[in-house]
Design an enzyme around this catalytic site. Structure first.
Site, PDB file in Angstrom:
ATOM      1  N   GLU A   1       0.822  -1.194   0.000  1.00  0.00           N
ATOM      2  CA  GLU A   1       0.000   0.000   0.000  1.00  0.00           C
ATOM      3  C   GLU A   1       0.860   1.248   0.000  1.00  0.00           C
ATOM      4  OE1 GLU A   1      -2.797  -0.442   3.235  1.00  0.00           O
ATOM      5  OE2 GLU A   1      -3.912  -1.776   1.926  1.00  0.00           O
TER       6      GLU A   1
ATOM      7  N   CYS B   1       3.305   8.454   1.075  1.00  0.00           N
ATOM      8  CA  CYS B   1       3.770   7.554   2.135  1.00  0.00           C
ATOM      9  C   CYS B   1       3.999   6.186   1.514  1.00  0.00           C
ATOM     10  CB  CYS B   1       2.723   7.481   3.247  1.00  0.00           C
ATOM     11  SG  CYS B   1       3.170   6.340   4.575  1.00  0.00           S
TER      12      CYS B   1
ATOM     13  N   CYS C   1       5.163  -6.640   7.994  1.00  0.00           N
ATOM     14  CA  CYS C   1       6.173  -6.114   8.924  1.00  0.00           C
ATOM     15  C   CYS C   1       6.472  -7.156   9.989  1.00  0.00           C
ATOM     16  CB  CYS C   1       5.665  -4.829   9.595  1.00  0.00           C
ATOM     17  SG  CYS C   1       6.954  -3.982  10.557  1.00  0.00           S
TER      18      CYS C   1
ATOM     19  N   CYS D   1       4.526  -4.319  16.647  1.00  0.00           N
ATOM     20  CA  CYS D   1       4.015  -3.303  17.563  1.00  0.00           C
ATOM     21  C   CYS D   1       2.539  -3.604  17.842  1.00  0.00           C
ATOM     22  CB  CYS D   1       4.156  -1.908  16.956  1.00  0.00           C
ATOM     23  SG  CYS D   1       5.868  -1.488  16.583  1.00  0.00           S
TER      24      CYS D   1
ATOM     25  N   CYS E   1      -0.410  -1.586  15.962  1.00  0.00           N
ATOM     26  CA  CYS E   1      -0.330  -1.376  14.509  1.00  0.00           C
ATOM     27  C   CYS E   1      -0.956  -2.536  13.739  1.00  0.00           C
ATOM     28  CB  CYS E   1       1.131  -1.207  14.091  1.00  0.00           C
ATOM     29  SG  CYS E   1       1.337  -0.936  12.323  1.00  0.00           S
TER      30      CYS E   1
ATOM     31  N   GLY F   1       5.920  -1.908   6.868  1.00  0.00           N
ATOM     32  CA  GLY F   1       7.286  -2.421   7.006  1.00  0.00           C
ATOM     33  C   GLY F   1       8.199  -1.523   7.799  1.00  0.00           C
ATOM     34  N   GLU F   2       9.379  -2.053   8.104  1.00  0.00           N
ATOM     35  CA  GLU F   2      10.389  -1.320   8.860  1.00  0.00           C
ATOM     36  C   GLU F   2      11.566  -1.052   7.907  1.00  0.00           C
ATOM     37  OE1 GLU F   2      11.046   0.295  11.706  1.00  0.00           O
ATOM     38  OE2 GLU F   2      13.050   0.481  10.861  1.00  0.00           O
TER      39      GLU F   2
ATOM     40  N   SER G   1      10.037   6.192  16.198  1.00  0.00           N
ATOM     41  CA  SER G   1       8.772   5.883  16.875  1.00  0.00           C
ATOM     42  C   SER G   1       9.056   5.582  18.336  1.00  0.00           C
ATOM     43  CB  SER G   1       8.100   4.687  16.193  1.00  0.00           C
ATOM     44  OG  SER G   1       7.734   5.024  14.873  1.00  0.00           O
ATOM     45  N   LEU G   2       8.678   6.494  19.198  1.00  0.00           N
ATOM     46  CA  LEU G   2       8.989   6.370  20.635  1.00  0.00           C
ATOM     47  C   LEU G   2       7.882   5.566  21.332  1.00  0.00           C
ATOM     48  CD1 LEU G   2      11.072   7.288  22.749  1.00  0.00           C
ATOM     49  CD2 LEU G   2       9.715   9.376  23.058  1.00  0.00           C
ATOM     50  N   ASN G   3       6.703   6.130  21.378  1.00  0.00           N
ATOM     51  CA  ASN G   3       5.480   5.385  21.755  1.00  0.00           C
ATOM     52  C   ASN G   3       5.411   4.871  23.183  1.00  0.00           C
ATOM     53  OD1 ASN G   3       4.732   5.870  19.149  1.00  0.00           O
ATOM     54  ND2 ASN G   3       5.207   3.826  18.400  1.00  0.00           N
TER      55      ASN G   3
ATOM     56  N   ASN H   1      -5.143   5.479  15.758  1.00  0.00           N
ATOM     57  CA  ASN H   1      -6.150   5.156  14.753  1.00  0.00           C
ATOM     58  C   ASN H   1      -6.664   3.776  15.111  1.00  0.00           C
ATOM     59  OD1 ASN H   1      -5.956   7.521  13.062  1.00  0.00           O
ATOM     60  ND2 ASN H   1      -3.909   6.785  12.555  1.00  0.00           N
TER      61      ASN H   1
ATOM     62  N   CYS I   1      -2.031   6.368   9.687  1.00  0.00           N
ATOM     63  CA  CYS I   1      -0.882   5.721  10.333  1.00  0.00           C
ATOM     64  C   CYS I   1      -1.297   4.412  10.983  1.00  0.00           C
ATOM     65  CB  CYS I   1      -0.316   6.582  11.455  1.00  0.00           C
ATOM     66  SG  CYS I   1       0.375   8.127  10.928  1.00  0.00           S
TER      67      CYS I   1
HETATM   68  N1  SAH Z   1       8.159   0.805  10.947  1.00  0.00           N
HETATM   69  C1  SAH Z   1       8.398   2.224  10.952  1.00  0.00           C
HETATM   70  C2  SAH Z   1       7.630   2.916   9.856  1.00  0.00           C
HETATM   71  C3  SAH Z   1       6.126   2.942  10.071  1.00  0.00           C
HETATM   72  S1  SAH Z   1       5.686   4.570  10.421  1.00  0.00           S
HETATM   73  C4  SAH Z   1       8.126   2.792  12.322  1.00  0.00           C
HETATM   74  O1  SAH Z   1       7.647   2.047  13.169  1.00  0.00           O
HETATM   75  O2  SAH Z   1       8.441   3.939  12.578  1.00  0.00           O
HETATM   76  C5  SAH Z   1       4.167   4.370  11.069  1.00  0.00           C
HETATM   77  C6  SAH Z   1       3.934   5.298  12.256  1.00  0.00           C
HETATM   78  O3  SAH Z   1       2.593   5.099  12.636  1.00  0.00           O
HETATM   79  C7  SAH Z   1       4.805   4.916  13.455  1.00  0.00           C
HETATM   80  O4  SAH Z   1       5.259   6.043  14.124  1.00  0.00           O
HETATM   81  C8  SAH Z   1       3.840   4.146  14.330  1.00  0.00           C
HETATM   82  O5  SAH Z   1       4.177   4.275  15.682  1.00  0.00           O
HETATM   83  C9  SAH Z   1       2.512   4.794  13.988  1.00  0.00           C
HETATM   84  N2  SAH Z   1       1.362   3.914  14.165  1.00  0.00           N
HETATM   85  C10 SAH Z   1       1.325   2.572  14.052  1.00  0.00           C
HETATM   86  N3  SAH Z   1       0.086   2.114  14.310  1.00  0.00           N
HETATM   87  C11 SAH Z   1      -0.684   3.175  14.588  1.00  0.00           C
HETATM   88  C12 SAH Z   1      -2.065   3.352  14.904  1.00  0.00           C
HETATM   89  N4  SAH Z   1      -2.907   2.312  14.995  1.00  0.00           N
HETATM   90  N5  SAH Z   1      -2.511   4.605  15.108  1.00  0.00           N
HETATM   91  C13 SAH Z   1      -1.683   5.660  15.004  1.00  0.00           C
HETATM   92  N6  SAH Z   1      -0.378   5.562  14.683  1.00  0.00           N
HETATM   93  C14 SAH Z   1       0.128   4.333  14.483  1.00  0.00           C
END
Ligand code: SAH
Length: 391
Positions: A96, A133, A140, A144, A147, A191-192, A244-246, A320, A363
């Site tokens: 995608e 994007c 992936c 996470c 995701c 993907g990463e 991506s800190l999270n 999301n 995202c």
């Molecule tokens: N694998 C890489 C590239 C993906 S970027 C990474 O992890 O950074 C996708 C971004 O969307 C990341 O910052 C991730 O934390 C965020 N993301 C993933 N799932 C999400 C969701 N359900 N809602 C909002 N953001 C999300």
């Protein structure tokens, strides 16, 4: 030099095209013609490259060569203008790619909001900018917990040509031509990217040299593959970096991103602090807010401690949601309170506007959804009233 096994021209750099031309006893300047046809003109079929002699096109085709442009399988258009493309690759796998017209809401990494900046000298009057994007893998492996792409697992890495091909296919479909029209690229799809590092970096160079998109308009996001962050810092030509800190402490981050058990916050933040930023460049941290999991004031204060003193900003993304996920989206007040703690401490923090949620393009929502149930379009107050009456 042996030629790569693939028979797609997309993905070849100028040198590899020169080697191919030599194999077919063609003059060296044909390589430049091919490079231009594939990346700048984004021609879809070999027989359409009119700068090449028809015999050369014929012999290439006969030997199994093609351009390798991904096919647009499905296209979903959001009410906010975002378009999600389902692209089919040569082996039948799909990925995608998301087109976000009129700005990216800041994912470009500069903190600016959509539309506040216009390239007056290089853009036609109506054009502002758009962001693509792009995916780096089929699925992936990082897993996470918030995701959707994680639910797919990883099938394979994308070739450099398949990464560039996504952008070429979308630019063609949108009839947009860099460098005349401004386009940002974010490597934030499925993907990463740092687990497919070499192909990702090759695609960057092809985009810069071939398609004409400067690396300063690209941002790559990583879940935190620490050794590759160091490698990336040494690249002479590279996009901006987002991490991506999270999670604001190790226990929390390990819970939502199991990858944290391999590279913990101390290692990640050391790599981030040592990352060689260019003049005026800032690092981006993304923080997905999960209701009552990582979005409390104490978590915001922990983020402040982690990021303090760095030339960095924080992009806050309210989850999301989806029924497969064990988390909820915080309400606007919680998001605002979190942001306030960061900004009050002098850390630039932006709340990202979700793009294309209705078509599963936002995202973390990329998982190849084909059934999109569109809510009825609600355009006026009357319609909103009558819609809520019906409930
Ligand atoms: N694998 C890489 C590239 C993906 S970027 C990474 O992890 O950074 C996708 C971004 O969307 C990341 O910052 C991730 O934390 C965020 N993301 C993933 N799932 C999400 C969701 N359900 N809602 C909002 N953001 C999300």
């Amino acid at each position: 030099m042996p030629l790569p096994a693939s028979n797609s021209l997309l993905g070849f750099n100028l040198q590899e095209l020169a080697d191919l031309c030599a194999d077919f006893a063609q003059p060296a300047y044909r390589a430049r013609q091919l490079f231009d046809a594939v990346y700048r003109q984004k021609i879809e079929r070999l027989d359409q490259i009119s700068t090449l002699p028809s015999e050369f096109r014929a012999v290439l085709t006969e030997k199994g060569w093609g351009i390798g442009m991904p096919a647009i399988d499905r296209k979903f258009v959001s009410r906010d203008g975002t378009v999600r493309y389902l692209l089919r690759l040569a082996d039948g796998e799909t990925v995608e790619t998301v087109w976000m017209p009129e700005g990216d809401g800041g994912e470009s990494g500069d903190g600016s909001e959509a539309g506040d900046e216009v390239d007056a000298d290089s853009a036609p009057a109506a054009w502002r900018r758009a962001t693509i994007c792009v995916s780096s893998q089929v699925g992936c492996a990082v897993n996470c917990k918030f995701c959707f792409t994680a639910l797919l697992g990883v099938k394979r890495n994308l070739e450099a040509g398949e990464i560039v091909g996504q952008i070429a296919a979308v630019l063609r479909d949108q009839a947009v031509e860099p460098p005349w029209q401004r386009v940002n690229i974010v490597f934030m799809g499925m993907g990463e990217p740092f687990l497919n590092y070499d192909n990702f970096m090759k695609s960057v160079r092809l985009l810069v040299e071939g398609v004409g998109i400067p690396e300063s308009r690209m941002t790559v996001s990583t879940a935190g593959i620490v050794p590759r962050i160091y490698d990336f810092g040494r690249e002479p030509v590279r996009p901006k970096l987002a991490i991506s800190l999270n999670g604001s402490n190790d226990a929390l981050r390990s819970e939502v991103m199991p990858l944290n058990r391999k590279w913990d916050l101390a290692e990640l933040m050391k790599a981030a602090r040592e990352f060689p930023l260019r003049t005026r460049e800032r690092l981006t941290f993304e923080y997905v807010l999960l209701d009552e999991v990582n979005d409390a004031p104490e978590h915001a204060r922990e983020v402040v401690k982690l990021v303090r003193g760095m030339r960095a900003k924080v992009n806050l993304i309210a989850l999301n949601p989806g029924s497969e996920l064990p988390y909820r989206t915080p309400d606007a007040a919680r998001v605002a309170a979190f942001q306030k703690i960061l900004t009050s401490a002098g850390i630039p923090a932006f709340v990202r506007r979700p793009r294309g949620r209705d078509i599963f393009a936002a995202c973390g929502q990329l998982k190849g959804t084909v059934e999109v149930r569109l809510e009825p379009r609600v355009t006026s107050l009357d319609q909103i009233r009558s819609a809520s009456d019906r409930k």
